[in-house]
Design a protein around this motif. Structure first.
Motif, PDB file in Angstrom:
ATOM      1  N   PHE A  34       4.442  96.814 -43.896  1.00 16.71           N
ATOM      2  CA  PHE A  34       5.772  96.063 -44.594  1.00 16.71           C
ATOM      3  C   PHE A  34       5.411  97.079 -45.867  1.00 16.71           C
ATOM      4  CE2 PHE A  34       5.135  93.249 -47.878  1.00 16.71           C
ATOM      5  CZ  PHE A  34       6.407  92.670 -47.800  1.00 16.71           C
ATOM      6  N   HIS A  35       6.815  96.773 -46.305  1.00 18.30           N
ATOM      7  CA  HIS A  35       6.529  97.407 -47.801  1.00 18.30           C
ATOM      8  C   HIS A  35       7.487  97.042 -48.673  1.00 18.30           C
ATOM      9  CE1 HIS A  35       7.454 100.953 -50.328  1.00 18.30           C
ATOM     10  NE2 HIS A  35       9.399 100.999 -50.490  1.00 18.30           N
ATOM     11  N   THR A  36       7.234  97.131 -49.928  1.00 23.54           N
ATOM     12  CA  THR A  36       7.785  96.595 -50.934  1.00 23.54           C
ATOM     13  C   THR A  36       7.812  97.588 -52.309  1.00 23.54           C
ATOM     14  OG1 THR A  36       8.708  94.268 -52.119  1.00 23.54           O
ATOM     15  CG2 THR A  36       6.072  94.302 -51.751  1.00 23.54           C
ATOM     16  N   SER A  37       8.400  96.948 -53.275  1.00 19.92           N
ATOM     17  CA  SER A  37       8.137  97.978 -54.677  1.00 19.92           C
ATOM     18  C   SER A  37       8.071  96.323 -55.605  1.00 19.92           C
ATOM     19  CB  SER A  37       9.646  98.746 -54.354  1.00 19.92           C
ATOM     20  OG  SER A  37      10.591  98.051 -55.559  1.00 19.92           O
ATOM     21  N   GLY A  38       7.369  97.569 -57.034  1.00 20.29           N
ATOM     22  CA  GLY A  38       7.685  96.580 -58.315  1.00 20.29           C
ATOM     23  C   GLY A  38       8.788  96.647 -59.017  1.00 20.29           C
ATOM     24  N   ILE A  39       9.966  97.075 -58.205  1.00 20.05           N
ATOM     25  CA  ILE A  39      11.233  95.843 -58.492  1.00 20.05           C
ATOM     26  C   ILE A  39      11.341  94.809 -57.835  1.00 20.05           C
ATOM     27  CG2 ILE A  39      13.809  96.228 -58.272  1.00 20.05           C
ATOM     28  CD1 ILE A  39      13.432  99.452 -58.111  1.00 20.05           C
ATOM     29  N   CYS A  41      11.881  87.706 -60.745  1.00 26.68           N
ATOM     30  CA  CYS A  41      11.937  87.077 -61.868  1.00 26.68           C
ATOM     31  C   CYS A  41      10.493  86.310 -60.776  1.00 26.68           C
ATOM     32  CB  CYS A  41      13.207  86.016 -61.518  1.00 26.68           C
ATOM     33  SG  CYS A  41      12.953  84.858 -59.295  1.00 26.68           S
ATOM     34  N   GLU A  42      10.174  85.533 -62.110  1.00 24.16           N
ATOM     35  CA  GLU A  42       8.914  84.471 -61.511  1.00 24.16           C
ATOM     36  C   GLU A  42       9.347  84.129 -59.725  1.00 24.16           C
ATOM     37  OE1 GLU A  42       6.566  84.847 -62.953  1.00 24.16           O
ATOM     38  OE2 GLU A  42       5.003  83.346 -61.496  1.00 24.16           O
ATOM     39  N   GLN A  43      10.174  83.304 -59.135  1.00 22.48           N
ATOM     40  CA  GLN A  43       9.786  82.635 -57.847  1.00 22.48           C
ATOM     41  C   GLN A  43      10.214  84.667 -56.892  1.00 22.48           C
ATOM     42  OE1 GLN A  43      10.205  80.494 -56.287  1.00 22.48           O
ATOM     43  NE2 GLN A  43      11.081  80.646 -54.068  1.00 22.48           N
ATOM     44  N   VAL A  44      10.882  85.403 -57.386  1.00 22.74           N
ATOM     45  CA  VAL A  44      10.446  86.302 -56.238  1.00 22.74           C
ATOM     46  C   VAL A  44       9.039  87.109 -56.009  1.00 22.74           C
ATOM     47  CG1 VAL A  44      11.460  88.825 -55.600  1.00 22.74           C
ATOM     48  CG2 VAL A  44      13.135  87.002 -56.356  1.00 22.74           C
ATOM     49  N   ARG A  45       8.857  87.010 -57.134  1.00 20.05           N
ATOM     50  CA  ARG A  45       7.026  88.168 -57.295  1.00 20.05           C
ATOM     51  C   ARG A  45       6.237  87.214 -56.629  1.00 20.05           C
ATOM     52  NH1 ARG A  45       5.753  88.341 -63.561  1.00 20.05           N
ATOM     53  NH2 ARG A  45       7.680  88.647 -63.172  1.00 20.05           N
ATOM     54  N   GLU A  46       6.433  85.812 -57.214  1.00 15.48           N
ATOM     55  CA  GLU A  46       5.457  84.526 -56.415  1.00 15.48           C
ATOM     56  C   GLU A  46       5.508  84.609 -54.680  1.00 15.48           C
ATOM     57  OE1 GLU A  46       5.797  80.371 -57.281  1.00 15.48           O
ATOM     58  OE2 GLU A  46       5.154  81.075 -59.248  1.00 15.48           O
ATOM     59  N   THR A  47       7.153  85.112 -54.145  1.00 14.58           N
ATOM     60  CA  THR A  47       6.727  84.615 -52.583  1.00 14.58           C
ATOM     61  C   THR A  47       6.475  86.476 -52.410  1.00 14.58           C
ATOM     62  OG1 THR A  47       8.884  83.874 -53.062  1.00 14.58           O
ATOM     63  CG2 THR A  47       8.950  85.240 -51.107  1.00 14.58           C
ATOM     64  N   ALA A  48       7.107  87.727 -53.023  1.00 13.84           N
ATOM     65  CA  ALA A  48       6.366  88.751 -52.962  1.00 13.84           C
ATOM     66  C   ALA A  48       4.566  88.793 -52.454  1.00 13.84           C
ATOM     67  CB  ALA A  48       6.759  89.241 -53.679  1.00 13.84           C
ATOM     68  N   ILE A  49       3.992  88.508 -53.850  1.00 17.79           N
ATOM     69  CA  ILE A  49       2.876  88.338 -53.499  1.00 17.79           C
ATOM     70  C   ILE A  49       2.046  87.787 -52.270  1.00 17.79           C
ATOM     71  CG2 ILE A  49       0.668  88.132 -54.831  1.00 17.79           C
ATOM     72  CD1 ILE A  49       1.970  88.658 -57.451  1.00 17.79           C
ATOM     73  N   GLU A  50       2.368  87.082 -51.853  1.00 18.39           N
ATOM     74  CA  GLU A  50       2.302  86.089 -51.228  1.00 18.39           C
ATOM     75  C   GLU A  50       2.507  86.446 -49.837  1.00 18.39           C
ATOM     76  OE1 GLU A  50       0.264  83.424 -51.144  1.00 18.39           O
ATOM     77  OE2 GLU A  50      -0.450  82.676 -48.775  1.00 18.39           O
ATOM     78  N   MET A  51       3.687  86.854 -49.593  1.00 18.84           N
ATOM     79  CA  MET A  51       4.215  88.094 -48.277  1.00 18.84           C
ATOM     80  C   MET A  51       3.385  88.970 -47.888  1.00 18.84           C
ATOM     81  SD  MET A  51       8.030  88.316 -47.818  1.00 18.84           S
ATOM     82  CE  MET A  51       9.046  87.082 -46.917  1.00 18.84           C
ATOM     83  N   ILE A  52       2.743  89.540 -49.492  1.00 18.79           N
ATOM     84  CA  ILE A  52       1.715  91.000 -48.655  1.00 18.79           C
ATOM     85  C   ILE A  52       0.867  89.887 -48.637  1.00 18.79           C
ATOM     86  CG2 ILE A  52       0.075  92.283 -50.420  1.00 18.79           C
ATOM     87  CD1 ILE A  52       2.450  92.487 -52.916  1.00 18.79           C
ATOM     88  N   LYS A  53      -0.248  89.608 -49.610  1.00 21.40           N
ATOM     89  CA  LYS A  53      -0.869  88.649 -48.393  1.00 21.40           C
ATOM     90  C   LYS A  53      -1.002  88.363 -46.897  1.00 21.40           C
ATOM     91  CE  LYS A  53      -2.877  86.725 -53.113  1.00 21.40           C
ATOM     92  NZ  LYS A  53      -2.740  85.341 -54.104  1.00 21.40           N
ATOM     93  N   ARG A  54      -0.270  87.525 -46.351  1.00 18.32           N
ATOM     94  CA  ARG A  54      -0.017  86.780 -45.496  1.00 18.32           C
ATOM     95  C   ARG A  54       0.190  88.448 -44.664  1.00 18.32           C
ATOM     96  NH1 ARG A  54       3.780  81.283 -45.268  1.00 18.32           N
ATOM     97  NH2 ARG A  54       2.536  80.586 -47.703  1.00 18.32           N
ATOM     98  N   PHE A  55       1.287  88.891 -44.939  1.00 15.47           N
ATOM     99  CA  PHE A  55       1.354  90.448 -43.752  1.00 15.47           C
ATOM    100  C   PHE A  55      -0.688  91.628 -43.387  1.00 15.47           C
ATOM    101  CE2 PHE A  55       5.911  90.877 -44.797  1.00 15.47           C
ATOM    102  CZ  PHE A  55       6.559  90.106 -43.343  1.00 15.47           C
ATOM    103  N   LYS A  56      -0.713  91.476 -44.924  1.00  6.13           N
ATOM    104  CA  LYS A  56      -2.159  91.351 -44.280  1.00  6.13           C
ATOM    105  C   LYS A  56      -3.471  91.436 -43.365  1.00  6.13           C
ATOM    106  CE  LYS A  56      -5.104  95.419 -46.380  1.00  6.13           C
ATOM    107  NZ  LYS A  56      -5.415  96.673 -46.535  1.00  6.13           N
TER     108      LYS A  56
END
Lengths: 341, 341, 341, 341, 341, 341
Positions: C136-141, C146-161
């Motif tokens: 899984f890959h994502t970036s600082g962009i 925005c807050e909503q995307v950030r939360e989603t991204a962080i939660e995804m990272i955790k779940r993928f991990k």
């Protein structure tokens, strides 16, 4: 009446992005850039016919704002009353347009929320503006954009009126800008007492304003309610996206007279967008340049609108000589040369 | 019936190269690149309407094969069953197309001999393919390409049929692919016993299959000979290269019922190629997505074909929402908005 | 490890609109339409090299969303995880790009506020997604949108991990997305404990993360703080908008080894955008397809990035054969043929 | 020596289809159509410089054959010896070309099998052709096409020679046209006894003909074996796809003298294809128009080739005045005007 | 009668610059370059149909003269009688053309004063020219250009006539080339005694030559005054810029017979310019290639003109096969295939 | 000093027609339309930087005149002083431009004789013009056009001067406009006594005015002869058509000081035309907007000229923000961002 401008209009400027020919937005690789916006279209049409016009609007202080500024100037409209939005996230309104071909209709995708125009304020302009023009025009689109624009527009109408400016207004009802027809009606009826020249389609008169009877009845009813000089309705028949018929009816409220002519048949439509605005530009030109002769105004309106349909882009590209020759050919029953050379 | 695909089609993929607008092949400096091929057109039309489709074909393992692979994916068709020909001299089928304008007809130059498709073999595919789809479609063009393709196609039809797949077949008679009509008839009649959904024009029915009587007689005659579910014939009137009328007749063989509707008149033709394939895609979508309702299938067929004529390229570009709105406007007798916005 | 995908990336999709050649945004009449977005670029690069990828994103359910969906498929990336925003005012992120020529720099105007992507939610996706991919890959962009995307991204990272997925992260610091560098650092350091493959430029390491010493010192310092597998930094020299030099350094954190090669000199830059993302796609391809051989990953990264600079658009267009031949030519000291034929 | 033509060449005509600028064949939507073919390029170069030339070839009797016929005439070459293939499946040779940019090389995809040229026969032409020209030119490409073309070419060389025509031959070794270098060598050595003007690169001399020593040694060795008048080798350095250096060496076999000049440095390459053929056209022009002055021939060759690199398409577009001014600027050490006006 | 050429024409060559599609001269950013000129159009039409033609004219010895020379050759017309004007200020005639769409007419802006053609002299040509062709054609446009051209033209007509050449003349009255109709009449009547084949519209016959009665009366009246072989008048109905009807009447003066056929209806006009010249090319081809069969000449004229309207540019692009198939379809009452493939 | 304009310029307006990219005038099918003319270029450059400018010229009252009028407005220059030539044969000056690539030079073909500009008269303008601007600029091109223009220009210079206007003059020697250098010198020296700001290349100073010594000597010599404020010479090195170096030297006559800076190296030239005019626009902007600070004027001149080379067309397209950022990057020795976003 020695004013700097013959006409100022207030409205949102939009960049229009369109695929070439019959290509589709959903798969195109190329977009043509054009300038648009109902009130800009009116100003540019009047300007090309020879009067001095300007447009009042707010655009982002970035390359897209500059692109549209250049295009405005290109068509002879003054950019003196463009205000620049220096916000980092300022944005230009955009819309995407694709041509139709029967049985497929033309298609528009709007992307005009949260634009610089939505922040326009009465304080962005010097008071000298209100005495600088013979005529002021805006439309129901402007009123429908957002609360901030609506307030600015209504206040401007009042200030222009107070300075003896002729007020022109086009209802131009667009369902996607209003909560419902009641909201549109409630807003628009606030400004009708200030309106001198009123453009409203028969359909909107019935659906939004609840008018009944013939189109003549409807016009008389508006004139009875409000102190208007003139009312005009266009009468378009869309045979297909590529073939239209166009005519109109103009009502002289004070003289209680109606003006009509044989419509333009078999218009070979190249780009229908802006032809309603071109109609208004023809009428306003006729009124302002020909001493408020309603018959002439109607003829200029019909010709300018018909010919607009035959050229690409939102804005008219006809000068006075072209419109005069189109009117003359339209009235001729004898032999007409096939080509201008 | 939980299959991976709703539809797989077998056919040659072609790059179509066309001059712009009304320019001519014999002198053009520019060629537009499009993907085509009758069976690809059918698959892409069905895919755009919302079902899962794929195309079975063989293309060269070079930049031209990659170009068409990308285009196939672009329109939502799976490339899982594209086989790549690694021969050093592998070639892509090409055809050149120029638009017509009365009295000049549209014009095609084929360059499709000795292509990678001519080498396609039943051994190029895993047996799992035969149980992966609800429906399989091919056409008389595929049968006419060469002996090798013909054998592969006939064997595929049999294997798909054996796995309970619905077999759809379009005669699509092209004089330049067959020695004579007898050769075409002899070949095609071999596969008719396997066909469930049969597309054949009235003209081909008469000339190639020797049918007589009304179109209804012809359809009943086919149904009497073969165990078909449905037969469809398109009815196109070519007023000029730029104006067509389009309708069709669909026959429910088992219910012995015919379905027709008022044809689409005054179609403003932009690109006629692929509109017959678009018809099939509409019909197949109607059948597969609407529980084999023949009336609906006919309506989707007519609408999808009519609108295909208005867009450039061989392939449809309409999604379900667009086709539904076209059907709805076609049936409406009241006021219809002039534009989609 | 029999997963459906080799790589999924999360990020905003953007339509990029660009004038041709050296024309300018502020006056152009034509815009080329391309698809972009840092994480899409990474996925498409990996896909073209031969692995199975998909992109996780949210786009409007309109013609512009469909345009980009088609383009994603065109380059071989799965659209299975595109979510459609049916809001009437849903909008696509857009950016405008113009080429530079010394002494004029390339130029970007963003119009990416309030897009459908900003509404993406963890609830838009089924849990099965987290076990479907090797990486899984994502970036600082994405974190900065925005807050909503950030939360989603962080939660995804955790779940993928949590599902054993390799996590790849590119800092890709963009000043206009963050309040300041502190905000970026605070956010990014939250996810670093989950990251296996880490891309960070030397400049950002110093300015945003306060690292000091040589680039080797910096890499070792990150590895000391976080349980990373690999860290990579690109080393680009911009001689002018049309001439670059490109190389990189890759650090094997566990083996404490650094990998570098002679950089690509005199790159004839056609379109610089996306070359950083192409680097990541080359590295990820090398790791995922070549059993985590860091030297090979670095070579694929350098070659894929260098060649990306020579083609228009944000996305790579090189298949494995092309990259292999570029690597081979780069390493050769003897005679090399001038042309591929 | 009062012949109708100064030069006739024999070779395959090809349509070249190319994406614009730096776009790629594998994804392009547009292809530029150009005419090419090594021997046509030579003829058109000589024609533009002012001599009378024609090309001997066979093309399909369809729109593509007509397209190339028009282009041949466009550049001043006679189409008197074009033979038309009326076979229903006759086809034109095509090739696809994309530009390179370092580190990506230019790229060619050929589609030239089974073309009308492959059927050319000595019987397609009247015997009067052999006495109609001062010089005849062909190349190793023609010999490599297929057995039928090879036989025709060898027979033509003999007949032209028998009529006192000067024979010019360019080895132009292309690996993909021959089984191996031995096949090429065996074929070409058959015709070397007839050759007066011989073009062969140093590399091919070594690899295909097994020559050794300096380039001067090689040339002397050829002259020792065969009764040639002149031998020429180009000397190109490819710094990158966009920057070349070009020079050549010309050997006067009978006078045993070598001619060289300072090469053209820093050529800003726009389209490299055909620059080798342009060299030959310059040399042949120099010989035929300037009384076989080898120094002048070399200068015309170098200038014509260098400038060909700067224009799109396979064929030269320079007239004598342009080439003369380029030679003059190349030799000048003083101030040179920056522009031709 | 073994002449080198079947037809030579004398006239000015013009570069035509046109905006694309429906764009306007007054604002276009792009111009398409085409070659034109009434007499060139006639020659190229005859050439495409298979006869040997050339054009007599004078052009500047610069890049624009070369551009048009190339285009002349492209369409198969000999440039043997192009004379080059080496004056430093020599200029090419230019005209700008924009398409119309009802109610907007097509539009032409001329820039053809003081061109190289205006200096053409009888001394520019060798006397051998007068015995080299079966037919010579020129038009009233050439006579109207200036005194110098007029004198040259009249002298040429006399010399060609003296050598037994058939003289063809098209009145082609253009108001902007003459002081008034009297001047045109006085000039043209000087050359009528030499004319064998005479083209004159009914309108010009009445307005310029003062003829009265039916078109048949008019033709008989010309034939009574002058020793003509044949007189032809086209009969065009311009329904709109995009829809025409075209037919003609041909009079056999010696046999006193009139030839007409059902006109071509509903011509889908793409570019009307040059269709009158195409008519003449069809008639002259019919006469010269079919043994002066007037019926056939009229049919070729009507078909060639009708189809010219459907292709862009001033010049015809139809070969004999195309015209024959159009005539055949025009005469057929039964089923006609919709496409040429 | 409260004038309406900061700068008025007098000069011929030209439409420039150019093939795309590296295509050639002698064979192009497409021409790009741009506006040009040395003095217009100066005005538009100053206007884009933020001052109020206008251009004094005469153009035909036709579609071409309107095309250029629109373009003038597009770039922010007032068209208040455009005079329209209503002559039926009025013509616009045209020039054709093609790009170069080493060893091929850029190329210009002029078609500017007998244009409307040649008829410009002092009587075409109201006297109020002479008090309306702070600065007036013209060039040696205007003086060289014809006797009528020369007289008008000289008289205008005198009248502007008499009204206290700063006079700026660029020698801009073009050999093809003058009989010889003596004619140019004799004419120009008439107006030098009126000139305040003088632009003259070192080469022209030597060849036309017979100056000797260093460039500083030359400047001092002019200042000794005439009462100038400032003299400037550009210093361009043309490495190839695509690579230039640009700098300049500015002389403060009264302060006897010279200003220079490190030149711009490695300019990636896209379109060289108008870069000399852009230099003047930068200098004049610097003087007029920054209180005659000669150092700043030189910096603006160098930056505006350098960046002009990188964009297509004759006219600058840089606003103040862009020029400021280019100057700032030019002076920076530290790290500079690679892109503007």
């Amino acid at each position: 009446m020695n004013k700097t401008f013959d006409l100022l209009t207030l409205g949102e400027l939009l960049l229009r992005l369109s695929p070439n020919n019959n290509e589709r937005i959903a798969r195109t690789e190329l977009l043509q850039v054009r300038a648009g916006g109902a009130e800009l279209n009116v100003a540019s049409g009047v300007s090309l016919l020879g009067l001095r016009t300007g447009v009042i609007s707010k655009v982002p202080d970035n390359d897209l704002g500059r692109n549209i500024k250049n295009r405005i100037r290109f068509c002879g409209v003054s950019d003196d009353f463009l205000v620049y939005d220096k916000d980092k996230y300022a944005r230009m309104g955009i819309y995407y347009y694709e041509n139709g071909a029967h049985p497929r209709k033309p298609r528009i995708v709007y992307d005009r929320c949260n634009t610089s125009m939505d922040k326009i304020s009465i304080d962005d302009f010097d008071d000298s503006i209100y005495s600088s023009t013979r005529c002021f025009h805006t439309s129901g689109i402007t009123l429908g954009l957002c609360e901030q624009v609506r307030e600015t527009a209504i206040e401007m109408i009042k200030r222009f009126k107070a300075n003896g400016t002729i007020i022109s207004f086009d209802v131009n009802y667009r369902a996607n800008l209003w909560r419902d027809e009641a909201e549109a009606r409630d807003c628009i009826t606030q400004i009708l007492p200030y309106v001198d020249i009123f453009f409203c389609s028969e359909e909107t008169s019935r659906l939004t304003f609840g008018k009944e009877g013939t189109v003549e009845d409807i016009m008389r009813s508006f004139a009875a309610e409000y102190p208007m000089m003139m009312i005009a309705s266009t009468q378009r028949i869309v045979h297909s996206p590529k073939v239209h018929t166009f005519g109109s009816i103009v009502y002289d409220c004070r003289g209680d007279k109606f003006y009509q002519e044989e419509p333009y048949h078999n218009i070979e439509v190249v780009d229908r967008i802006g032809s309603g605005d071109a109609y208004i530009s023809g009428v306003l030109y006729g009124l302002l340049a020909r001493d408020f002769d309603y018959r002439i105004a109607m003829e200029y309106g019909n010709a300018t609108s018909s010919v607009k349909n035959t050229i690409p882009g939102d804005m008219s590209s006809s000068d006075l000589k072209e419109i005069d020759s189109i009117i003359s050919a339209h009235k001729t029953t004898g032999r007409v040369s096939e080509m201008d050379r």
